[in-house]
Motif scaffolding. Sequence first.
Motif, mmCIF file in Angstrom:
data_model
loop_
_atom_site.group_PDB
_atom_site.id
_atom_site.type_symbol
_atom_site.label_atom_id
_atom_site.label_comp_id
_atom_site.label_asym_id
_atom_site.label_seq_id
_atom_site.Cartn_x
_atom_site.Cartn_y
_atom_site.Cartn_z
ATOM 1 N N ALA A 302 0.839 -1.206 0.000
ATOM 2 C CA ALA A 302 0.000 0.000 0.000
ATOM 3 C C ALA A 302 0.873 1.255 0.000
ATOM 4 N N ILE A 303 1.942 1.231 0.789
ATOM 5 C CA ILE A 303 2.845 2.390 0.844
ATOM 6 C C ILE A 303 3.594 2.546 -0.481
ATOM 7 N N GLY A 304 4.164 1.445 -0.966
ATOM 8 C CA GLY A 304 4.961 1.506 -2.185
ATOM 9 C C GLY A 304 4.182 1.983 -3.393
ATOM 10 N N PHE A 305 3.030 1.368 -3.641
ATOM 11 C CA PHE A 305 2.227 1.747 -4.802
ATOM 12 C C PHE A 305 1.457 3.046 -4.555
ATOM 13 N N GLY A 306 1.058 3.276 -3.295
ATOM 14 C CA GLY A 306 0.307 4.488 -2.980
ATOM 15 C C GLY A 306 1.123 5.744 -3.151
ATOM 16 N N CYS A 307 2.411 5.676 -2.849
ATOM 17 C CA CYS A 307 3.271 6.862 -2.963
ATOM 18 C C CYS A 307 3.485 7.284 -4.414
ATOM 19 N N LEU A 308 3.182 6.404 -5.358
ATOM 20 C CA LEU A 308 3.297 6.780 -6.764
ATOM 21 C C LEU A 308 2.323 7.899 -7.134
ATOM 22 N N ILE A 309 1.285 8.053 -6.334
ATOM 23 C CA ILE A 309 0.312 9.122 -6.590
ATOM 24 C C ILE A 309 0.957 10.494 -6.407
ATOM 25 N N PHE A 310 1.961 10.581 -5.528
ATOM 26 C CA PHE A 310 2.494 11.885 -5.124
ATOM 27 C C PHE A 310 3.867 12.207 -5.706
ATOM 28 N N VAL A 311 4.616 11.199 -6.137
ATOM 29 C CA VAL A 311 5.990 11.462 -6.585
ATOM 30 C C VAL A 311 6.040 11.649 -8.104
ATOM 31 N N GLU A 313 9.521 12.162 -9.572
ATOM 32 C CA GLU A 313 10.900 11.939 -9.960
ATOM 33 C C GLU A 313 11.160 10.440 -10.124
ATOM 34 N N GLU A 314 11.911 10.120 -11.156
ATOM 35 C CA GLU A 314 12.119 8.722 -11.521
ATOM 36 C C GLU A 314 12.769 7.916 -10.401
ATOM 37 N N LEU A 315 13.767 8.485 -9.739
ATOM 38 C CA LEU A 315 14.470 7.741 -8.692
ATOM 39 C C LEU A 315 13.554 7.421 -7.518
ATOM 40 N N TRP A 316 12.668 8.365 -7.174
ATOM 41 C CA TRP A 316 11.720 8.105 -6.102
ATOM 42 C C TRP A 316 10.729 7.009 -6.506
ATOM 43 N N ILE A 317 10.325 7.003 -7.753
ATOM 44 C CA ILE A 317 9.419 5.962 -8.247
ATOM 45 C C ILE A 317 10.078 4.591 -8.119
ATOM 46 N N VAL A 318 11.331 4.506 -8.570
ATOM 47 C CA VAL A 318 12.069 3.243 -8.489
ATOM 48 C C VAL A 318 12.238 2.820 -7.030
ATOM 49 N N PHE A 319 12.485 3.781 -6.138
ATOM 50 C CA PHE A 319 12.651 3.471 -4.717
ATOM 51 C C PHE A 319 11.369 2.890 -4.125
ATOM 52 N N PHE A 320 10.230 3.510 -4.388
ATOM 53 C CA PHE A 320 8.981 3.021 -3.804
ATOM 54 C C PHE A 320 8.552 1.681 -4.418
ATOM 55 N N ILE A 321 8.917 1.447 -5.668
ATOM 56 C CA ILE A 321 8.663 0.135 -6.259
ATOM 57 C C ILE A 321 9.523 -0.923 -5.568
ATOM 58 N N PHE A 322 10.733 -0.551 -5.196
ATOM 59 C CA PHE A 322 11.602 -1.460 -4.429
ATOM 60 C C PHE A 322 10.958 -1.814 -3.093
ATOM 61 N N ILE A 323 10.389 -0.812 -2.413
ATOM 62 C CA ILE A 323 9.684 -1.049 -1.139
ATOM 63 C C ILE A 323 8.529 -2.020 -1.344
ATOM 64 N N ALA A 324 7.749 -1.797 -2.422
ATOM 65 C CA ALA A 324 6.645 -2.709 -2.726
ATOM 66 C C ALA A 324 7.178 -4.106 -3.023
ATOM 67 N N GLY A 325 8.340 -4.184 -3.701
ATOM 68 C CA GLY A 325 8.914 -5.478 -4.033
ATOM 69 C C GLY A 325 9.286 -6.282 -2.801
#
Length: 416
Positions: A302-311, A313-325
Amino acid sequence: MLNIPQITLLSKNRNIFWAFVGMLISRLGDGVYSVAVIALAYGITQSGAGTGIVLAAFALSSFLFGSLSGVASDRWNRKMLLISSSLLCSGVVITMAVLSYSGTLNVTSLTILSFLLGAATQFFEPIVNALIPRFVTKDELTTANATIGMTDSLGYIAGPAAAAVLLAWLPMEVVLLINAASFLFASLAASFLHIPQISKTERKQTSVFTEAVEGFTFVYQTKRIRQLFIISCLSLLAYSPFFVLLPLFLDQDLLLSAERQSAVIGMIYSSLALGQLAGYAVVSYLRFSTYKLLGIGYLLQAIGFGCLIFVHEELWIVFFIFIAGISFGLTGSAFHTNLQSNTPDDRLGRVYGVNYTVSGLIAPIGRSGSGILADALGAKVMFSGMTFLFLISSAMSFWQTKEKATAHEENNHLPL
């Protein structure tokens, strides 16, 4: 010396070692095939529709044969099924290579072969998962599931990359033969397994269809398994739109060029797989119940995919996808451990068959439906919906932990 539970288990448990080797080789082969078949299908059809038909045939067989593979796992010798299914996969891919080399491979034959390959691959993973409780003690289940789960991440990282290199340097037919060889190596690894025999309850032999239905009946009638499936299905429905939404998100929300989109998608795939690998690596160190692990995992999703709504920048997107992973490593291990702990061995194959059948039904429904909704609502609204479903899955998992603790306390206070 650093004690890593997964490495310790691999070094001391011969069966887990060979199961790991077989699954890893199979995963690498799947990764190579997934890239090769797209190139092969498109080269023959020169159309997205034709390529889609070939890929759909593989997915359809997964749905149709999931339950039947579970019945076969409970009925027959699981070791021989592993070896036979791997040999059949090798034979199918060799046939593809021969037809391609002779110039006689067309969309019809490729679709049929893709369907057959999808059917044959249904036996390997469910059977390995059903065998794990025979290979380890109950306390080692989570570590064993994490160890085998790592093969998925490693194959997902290395397989497609290897395919890209191989296709750049070798003819398609040679790449297919290399893929066929991977299945032969997987069958060889399976031949080294020593499967402890257990006494089975004598029961009347019925039809394959009846036994497949018994698997669904057992899941429905067993409360803990039913609850586990509901949570898992809800989370799968939440996750299934992601790769459909990704191009729309990068194009319309981030306004990336087509070239940049391809690069970012590659980074996201790698980040997701690396996160999953990290999740499998750390899960053995976490001293939580399986339902707590599920709750934590779905909360991370929920945190990883949910944060995509607000970010943006590419690096932040990759970081939150890592968290979801990471969450996929936690939830994958917890799901299998829970399922194996609460299902008798002589039904475990059928229950896994039900799992793969249901997954094969939900994933395409979620993907096709999300595409229509995303065009109307936008990717960010869909990410919000995914986040909401993951939060529900997390809450249900934590609730099951509380319910189990309450039941345990009540049992401890029963009069003697």
